[in-house]
Design a protein around this motif. Structure first.
Motif, PDB file in Angstrom:
ATOM      1  N   GLN A   1       0.835  -1.201   0.000  1.00 55.72           N
ATOM      2  CA  GLN A   1       0.000   0.000   0.000  1.00 55.72           C
ATOM      3  C   GLN A   1       0.870   1.252   0.000  1.00 55.72           C
ATOM      4  OE1 GLN A   1      -2.860   0.082   3.167  1.00 55.72           O
ATOM      5  NE2 GLN A   1      -3.766   1.995   2.534  1.00 55.72           N
TER       6      GLN A   1
ATOM      7  N   ILE B   1      -1.522   1.486  -3.512  1.00 58.84           N
ATOM      8  CA  ILE B   1      -2.743   0.699  -3.697  1.00 58.84           C
ATOM      9  C   ILE B   1      -3.568   0.775  -2.419  1.00 58.84           C
ATOM     10  CG2 ILE B   1      -3.668  -1.624  -4.064  1.00 58.84           C
ATOM     11  CD1 ILE B   1      -1.108  -2.224  -5.644  1.00 58.84           C
ATOM     12  N   GLN B   2      -4.865   1.043  -2.580  1.00 63.05           N
ATOM     13  CA  GLN B   2      -5.780   1.123  -1.436  1.00 63.05           C
ATOM     14  C   GLN B   2      -6.126  -0.281  -0.955  1.00 63.05           C
ATOM     15  OE1 GLN B   2      -6.789   3.978  -0.061  1.00 63.05           O
ATOM     16  NE2 GLN B   2      -8.171   3.085   1.430  1.00 63.05           N
TER      17      GLN B   2
END
Length: 153
Positions: free
Chosen positions: A27, A32-33
């Motif tokens: 993340q 990236i969520q």
């Protein structure tokens, strides 16, 4: 196999901690969520209508909703349920009562969406949302609905 309950618990928790750290590093590095989703009942909830029942999962690989009739591979259904839960407001009580809290939330969402009684009020709902049938003790349908009887009274 053959290890104590305590050892199994330690191994399981260690594996989860490593996975969680790896997801956090991905993340941060890739942007990236990552969302945590309550895992309870994902294999029993229908990705189409939201009905949750143990009987929706007749085998390990097969999923068949007893409310809307949707059938598919169980893993695909569970993945769709997980995807739909990303937008949920996470419940505050995630401790030992998380399973009960998640079930209550699922029942409330189903009742609100379909204006139907929650799990257990109509023991064996099958068919489309407009065609309710209840199973008798011997497994045959008698064509009447306890739900409609409750509404009419």
């Amino acid at each position: 196999g053959g290890m104590s309950r305590r050892m199994n618990r330690l191994i399981t928790r260690t594996g989860r901690a490593v996975l969680k750290r790896k997801l956090e590093s991905i993340q941060e590095s890739a942007g990236i969520q990552v969302e945590q989703v309550p895992a309870q009942y994902t294999s029993q909830e229908c990705s189409g209508c939201g009905y949750t029942s143990k009987r929706n999962r007749p085998s390990r690989a097969r999923y068949a909703c007893r409310f809307c009739g949707k059938t598919m591979h169980a893993d695909i259904n569970a993945a769709r349920v997980i995807q739909s839960r990303r937008s949920w407001q996470q419940p505050d009580n995630m401790g030992p009562k998380a399973r009960t809290n998640t079930r209550q939330l699922l029942d409330q969402r189903f009742q609100h969406r379909w204006n139907r009684p929650m799990e257990g009020a109509v023991p064996d709902v099958t068919g489309a949302p407009g065609a309710h049938r209840t199973a008798t003790a011997n497994g045959e349908t008698d064509g009447t609905s306890k739900y409609h009887a409750l509404v009419q009274n």
